[in-house]
Motif scaffolding. Structure first.
Motif, mmCIF file in Angstrom:
data_model
loop_
_atom_site.group_PDB
_atom_site.id
_atom_site.type_symbol
_atom_site.label_atom_id
_atom_site.label_comp_id
_atom_site.label_asym_id
_atom_site.label_seq_id
_atom_site.Cartn_x
_atom_site.Cartn_y
_atom_site.Cartn_z
ATOM 1 N N GLU A 144 0.997 -1.365 -0.146
ATOM 2 C CA GLU A 144 0.032 0.015 0.016
ATOM 3 C C GLU A 144 0.853 1.311 0.280
ATOM 4 O OE1 GLU A 144 -3.572 -0.239 2.693
ATOM 5 O OE2 GLU A 144 -2.768 -2.171 3.084
ATOM 6 N N MET A 145 2.006 1.221 0.682
ATOM 7 C CA MET A 145 2.938 2.109 0.692
ATOM 8 C C MET A 145 3.421 2.615 -0.665
ATOM 9 S SD MET A 145 4.823 2.152 4.449
ATOM 10 C CE MET A 145 5.003 0.615 4.444
ATOM 11 N N GLU A 146 3.705 1.410 -1.397
ATOM 12 C CA GLU A 146 4.464 1.770 -2.678
ATOM 13 C C GLU A 146 3.422 2.487 -3.614
ATOM 14 O OE1 GLU A 146 6.201 -1.061 -6.382
ATOM 15 O OE2 GLU A 146 6.032 -1.988 -4.430
ATOM 16 N N ALA A 147 2.050 2.045 -3.552
ATOM 17 C CA ALA A 147 0.973 2.422 -4.349
ATOM 18 C C ALA A 147 0.902 3.927 -3.895
ATOM 19 C CB ALA A 147 -0.230 1.526 -4.167
ATOM 20 N N LEU A 148 1.108 4.293 -2.667
ATOM 21 C CA LEU A 148 0.916 5.714 -2.409
ATOM 22 C C LEU A 148 2.433 6.609 -2.757
ATOM 23 C CD1 LEU A 148 -1.066 5.259 1.131
ATOM 24 C CD2 LEU A 148 -1.799 6.099 -1.058
ATOM 25 N N LYS A 149 2.974 6.002 -3.349
ATOM 26 C CA LYS A 149 4.431 6.479 -3.967
ATOM 27 C C LYS A 149 5.339 7.035 -2.715
ATOM 28 C CE LYS A 149 2.020 7.974 -8.010
ATOM 29 N NZ LYS A 149 1.596 9.321 -8.831
ATOM 30 N N ILE A 150 5.497 6.135 -1.810
ATOM 31 C CA ILE A 150 6.353 6.489 -0.676
ATOM 32 C C ILE A 150 7.881 6.652 -1.267
ATOM 33 C CG2 ILE A 150 7.023 4.042 -0.429
ATOM 34 C CD1 ILE A 150 7.045 4.822 2.796
ATOM 35 N N ALA A 151 8.282 6.007 -2.385
ATOM 36 C CA ALA A 151 9.576 6.026 -2.966
ATOM 37 C C ALA A 151 9.947 7.322 -3.394
ATOM 38 C CB ALA A 151 9.626 5.036 -4.147
ATOM 39 N N ASP A 152 8.603 8.359 -3.547
ATOM 40 C CA ASP A 152 8.938 9.770 -4.092
ATOM 41 C C ASP A 152 9.445 10.451 -2.745
ATOM 42 O OD1 ASP A 152 8.356 9.314 -6.733
ATOM 43 O OD2 ASP A 152 6.270 9.784 -6.530
ATOM 44 N N CYS A 153 9.363 10.135 -1.491
ATOM 45 C CA CYS A 153 9.665 11.031 -0.280
ATOM 46 C C CYS A 153 11.128 11.409 -0.760
ATOM 47 C CB CYS A 153 9.455 9.965 0.752
ATOM 48 S SG CYS A 153 10.183 10.815 2.183
ATOM 49 N N ILE A 154 11.547 12.479 -0.327
ATOM 50 C CA ILE A 154 12.587 13.107 -0.475
ATOM 51 C C ILE A 154 13.420 13.092 1.136
ATOM 52 C CG2 ILE A 154 12.578 14.285 -2.660
ATOM 53 C CD1 ILE A 154 12.408 16.877 -1.135
ATOM 54 N N GLU A 155 12.760 12.885 1.793
ATOM 55 C CA GLU A 155 13.247 12.752 3.522
ATOM 56 C C GLU A 155 13.705 14.162 3.861
ATOM 57 O OE1 GLU A 155 16.131 9.537 4.052
ATOM 58 O OE2 GLU A 155 14.926 8.439 2.406
ATOM 59 N N CYS A 156 12.791 15.255 3.644
ATOM 60 C CA CYS A 156 13.467 16.615 3.931
ATOM 61 C C CYS A 156 12.978 16.964 5.301
ATOM 62 C CB CYS A 156 12.473 17.525 2.888
ATOM 63 S SG CYS A 156 10.983 17.528 2.982
ATOM 64 N N GLY A 157 11.879 16.285 5.955
ATOM 65 C CA GLY A 157 11.632 16.286 7.386
ATOM 66 C C GLY A 157 10.368 17.490 7.480
ATOM 67 N N CYS A 158 9.915 17.885 6.275
ATOM 68 C CA CYS A 158 8.849 19.018 6.427
ATOM 69 C C CYS A 158 7.960 18.605 7.278
ATOM 70 C CB CYS A 158 8.262 19.440 4.969
ATOM 71 S SG CYS A 158 9.594 20.631 4.023
ATOM 72 N N CYS A 159 7.307 17.169 7.191
ATOM 73 C CA CYS A 159 6.148 16.541 7.950
ATOM 74 C C CYS A 159 6.563 16.858 9.373
ATOM 75 C CB CYS A 159 5.891 15.025 7.419
ATOM 76 S SG CYS A 159 7.397 13.968 7.374
ATOM 77 N N LEU A 160 7.659 16.082 9.691
ATOM 78 C CA LEU A 160 8.084 15.939 11.078
ATOM 79 C C LEU A 160 8.160 17.443 11.459
ATOM 80 C CD1 LEU A 160 9.272 14.342 13.619
ATOM 81 C CD2 LEU A 160 11.586 14.928 12.559
ATOM 82 N N TYR A 161 8.571 18.609 10.982
ATOM 83 C CA TYR A 161 8.754 19.940 11.373
ATOM 84 C C TYR A 161 7.336 20.372 11.771
ATOM 85 C CZ TYR A 161 9.968 24.857 11.129
ATOM 86 O OH TYR A 161 9.902 26.407 11.788
ATOM 87 N N SER A 162 6.477 20.033 10.815
ATOM 88 C CA SER A 162 5.108 20.709 11.023
ATOM 89 C C SER A 162 4.150 20.074 11.897
ATOM 90 C CB SER A 162 4.425 20.883 9.586
ATOM 91 O OG SER A 162 4.116 19.586 8.924
ATOM 92 N N CYS A 163 4.499 18.601 12.430
ATOM 93 C CA CYS A 163 3.464 18.141 13.207
ATOM 94 C C CYS A 163 3.175 18.633 14.518
ATOM 95 C CB CYS A 163 4.014 16.485 13.003
ATOM 96 S SG CYS A 163 2.835 15.551 14.029
ATOM 97 N N PRO A 164 1.994 18.859 14.917
ATOM 98 C CA PRO A 164 1.793 19.466 16.324
ATOM 99 C C PRO A 164 1.475 18.203 17.311
ATOM 100 C CG PRO A 164 -0.356 19.291 14.828
ATOM 101 C CD PRO A 164 0.769 19.125 13.983
ATOM 102 N N ALA A 165 1.576 16.989 16.820
ATOM 103 C CA ALA A 165 1.529 16.042 17.481
ATOM 104 C C ALA A 165 2.942 15.361 17.984
ATOM 105 C CB ALA A 165 0.482 14.826 17.146
ATOM 106 N N TYR A 166 4.038 15.861 17.313
ATOM 107 C CA TYR A 166 5.232 15.445 17.473
ATOM 108 C C TYR A 166 5.401 13.824 17.115
ATOM 109 C CZ TYR A 166 5.315 19.784 20.284
ATOM 110 O OH TYR A 166 4.914 20.923 20.538
ATOM 111 N N MET A 167 4.691 13.512 16.175
ATOM 112 C CA MET A 167 4.958 11.860 15.701
ATOM 113 C C MET A 167 6.194 11.864 15.011
ATOM 114 S SD MET A 167 0.899 11.318 14.448
ATOM 115 C CE MET A 167 1.125 9.579 14.377
#
Length: 444
Positions: A397-420
Motif C-alpha cells: 500500500e505504501m508503494e502504491a501511495l508513492k512512498i519512494a518519491d519521499c525526499i526525506e526533507c523532514g517537512c512533515c516532522l517539522y510541521s506535526c503538532p502531535a510530535y509524531m
C-alpha cells in the motif's frame, strides 16, 4: 520571485556564520580518506602502505562508471589501508596517510589567475571531470560526470546551479558565491558546453541579496547564464523543487531531473568543475561551515577531506554544558555524528553543534488529522497515512501511495503538532519498499 508550488515550510534561516570569510583550516597530522566518498561503487586503492604521496595525487581509482576516484588531500606516507570508523560508527575501507609537509602535485595550477576560456570538447570535459574525482556537493555526492552524461533517449535543455542553500545555519555556498563568483559562472558555462545546452540558471534565495547582485553582474559577461531570485522556502534546494521553481516543470513520479529536461548541480560543484577543468585540481577539499548558536568560533573553512570531525569541533572553542548534539550538515537533513573521530569527506558541508534542549523531542501524542503534514510535503504525499501504514508493515500500500518519491526533507516532522516521528518511520519503510522494487527488477 519564484518558488516551487507544492508544500514547503519556513524555518528560521539562522545564517549566523554568513559574515565569516573562508579560511584555510590547519592540516592535521593524519588524513583518513575513505574509499566510499560518493554514491556508487567504492574506489579501489592504487597505493600501498609505505608509498609516498603528494597533495592531489591519485590514490584510488573509480570502481566503475557510477563511481569516483580519490585523490590525496595531503602529502606524506601511506601508513595503513583498512577499516576506519566513519562519523556514523561504521567501519569503512580507508587509506590513512601520515602527513609530512604540504607538497602538491606539480601539474596543479595554484596561481590566483582566473582562466576563462575552455578549449576542450564536451567529451573531453566530462572525462576530465571524472578523472578529477568531482562529485555533487549538495549532499548526495553523485559523481558529476554521470549527471553530465544523460542516458540514451534523454536530452538536457538547461543547467541549473543550486545556490539556494535553504538548510538553516549553512553558509558555505553563500561564501563561495561571494568570494568566487566568476569561477562559479565559468564552471557553469563549462558544464553547459559539456551538456550541449544554451541556457544556464544560477538560482539563489532572496535572503542572499549581496550574492544575487554580485552573480547577476558577473553573469552578464557570459552568454546564456541567468541569475534567478527565489523566495525563501525550505526545501527549495531539492532538485525537483528547484526545477519546479526555475522552469515551472514537474519531475514525474519516480523520475529524474533529466526527465524534465534539466540537470542540477550545486554551487560548490560548479566551483570544483572550474578548478578541475581550468586548474587541473582534483576535488580533495571543500568549504565547511562550523556553526551553532552555542558555538563561539563560528567559521567557514576550506577543509581537506580526511580531517577528523573532532578537529573541527576543537576549533569551535569551549562549548557550554549541554552542547551535546553534533550534526554533519544542516538540522533538517543532516546526520547525527556518533563518532567525532570519524573523517570528513569531499562532500562534507557543515559541523552543526546543537544543545540538548534544541534537539529534545516532545512526547508524542495522537494524530489529530489536522493535515499540516500534507500541506507541508513538497512531494504531495500523505505523511500521516504513510506513517500509519509503516507502523503496520503494509508495504504494498505504501508503494502504491508513492512512498519512494519521499525526499526525506523532514517537512512533515517539522510541521506535526502531535510530535509524531513521521520522518523516522517513513524513512525506514521507504528503504524497505525500494529494496522490494529493486528485487523485482532483478528477477525480471
Amino acid at each position: 520571485m519564484r518558488t516551487f508550488k507544492i508544500g514547503g515550510v519556513h524555518p528560521h534561516d539562522k545564517k549566523i556564520a554568513s559574515d565569516c570569510p573562508i579560511e584555510q583550516f590547519p592540516i592535521q597530522s593524519k588524513a583518513y580518506l575513505p574509499l566510499s566518498q560518493h554514491i556508487g561503487a567504492p574506489a579501489q586503492a592504487v597505493v600501498a602502505v609505505g608509498d609516498k604521496v603528494l597533495v592531489g595525487q591519485l590514490i584510488a581509482q573509480a570502481g566503475g562508471f557510477v563511481s569516483s576516484p580519490i585523490h590525496s588531500s595531503v602529502s606524506g606516507t601511506v601508513s595503513a589501508i583498512g577499516p576506519v570508523k566513519d562519523f556514523t560508527g561504521r567501519a569503512i575501507p580507508t587509506i590513512t596517510i601520515d602527513v609530512e609537509g604540504d607538497e602538491w602535485d606539480p601539474s596543479i595550477d595554484r596561481s590566483p589567475d582566473i582562466v576563462r576560456e575552455c578549449a576542450l570538447e564536451p567529451k573531453e570535459i566530462i572525462a576530465k571531470i571524472s578523472a578529477m574525482g568531482v562529485v555533487g556537493l549538495g549532499g548526495a555526492s553523485f559523481p558529476t560526470h554521470v549527471k553530465l552524461s544523460p542516458p540514451p533517449g534523454k536530452k538536457a535543455e538547461c543547467l541549473i546551479i543550486n545556490g539556494a542553500e535553504c538548510e538553516p545555519y549553512l553558509t558555505s555556498d553563500y561564501r563561495l558565491l561571494i568570494e568566487h563568483p566568476e569561477e562559479i559562472v565559468i564552471g557553469a558555462t563549462i558544464m553547459m558546453k559539456a551538456l550541449g545546452v544554451k541556457r544556464g540558471y544560477i538560482a539563489i534565495e532572496e535572503n542572499k541579496p549581496e550574492a544575487i547582485a554580485l552573480l547577476t553582474k558577473t553573469a552578464a559577461s557570459y552568454e546564456g547564464v541567468e541569475v534567478v531570485k527565489l523566495r525563501k522556502k525550505y526545501p527549495q534546494g531539492g532538485e525537483k523543487q528547484l526545477i519546479d521553481a526555475v522552469t515551472g516543470r514537474r519531475v514525474p513520479s519516480m523520475g529524474l531531473p533529466i526527465d524534465a529536461g534539466a540537470v542540477v548541480q550545486n554551487v560548490g560543484t560548479s566551483f570544483a568543475v572550474y578548478e578541475a577543468v581550468q586548474k587541473n585540481k582534483p576535488l580533495f577539499e571543500g568549504v565547511v561551515t562550523v556553526t551553532g548558536d552555542c558555538v563561539k568560533n563560528r567559521g567557514n573553512w576550506l577543509l581537506r577531506a580526511g580531517t577528523p570531525y573532532q578537529a573541527l569541533l576543537d576549533s569551535a572553542g569551549e562549548l557550554p554544558v549541554g552542547a551535546l548534539k553534533l550534526i554533519s550538515g544542516g538540522p533538517m537533513m543532516g546526520r547525527t555524528i556518533v563518532n567525532p573521530e570519524g573523517p570528513t569527506v569531499k562532500s562534507t558541508s557543515a559541523l552543526l553543534v546543537l544543545t540538548a534542549e534544541q534537539t529534545s523531542r516532545q512526547k508524542e501524542t495522537g494524530c489529530i488529522r489536522c493535515g499540516k503534514c500534507i500541506d507541508a510535503c513538497p512531494m504531495g504525499l500523505e505523511p500521516y497515512l504513510l506513517n500509519k501504514l509503516a507502523r503496520l508493515g503494509r508495504y504494498d500500500e505504501m508503494e502504491a501511495l508513492k512512498i519512494a518519491d519521499c525526499i526525506e526533507c523532514g517537512c512533515c516532522l517539522y510541521s506535526c503538532p502531535a510530535y509524531m516521528p513521521l520522518l523516522d518511520n517513513i524513512r525506514i519503510a521507504k528503504a524497505e519498499v525500494i529494496k522490494r522494487i529493486r528485487a523485482r527488477a532483478v528477477q525480471k
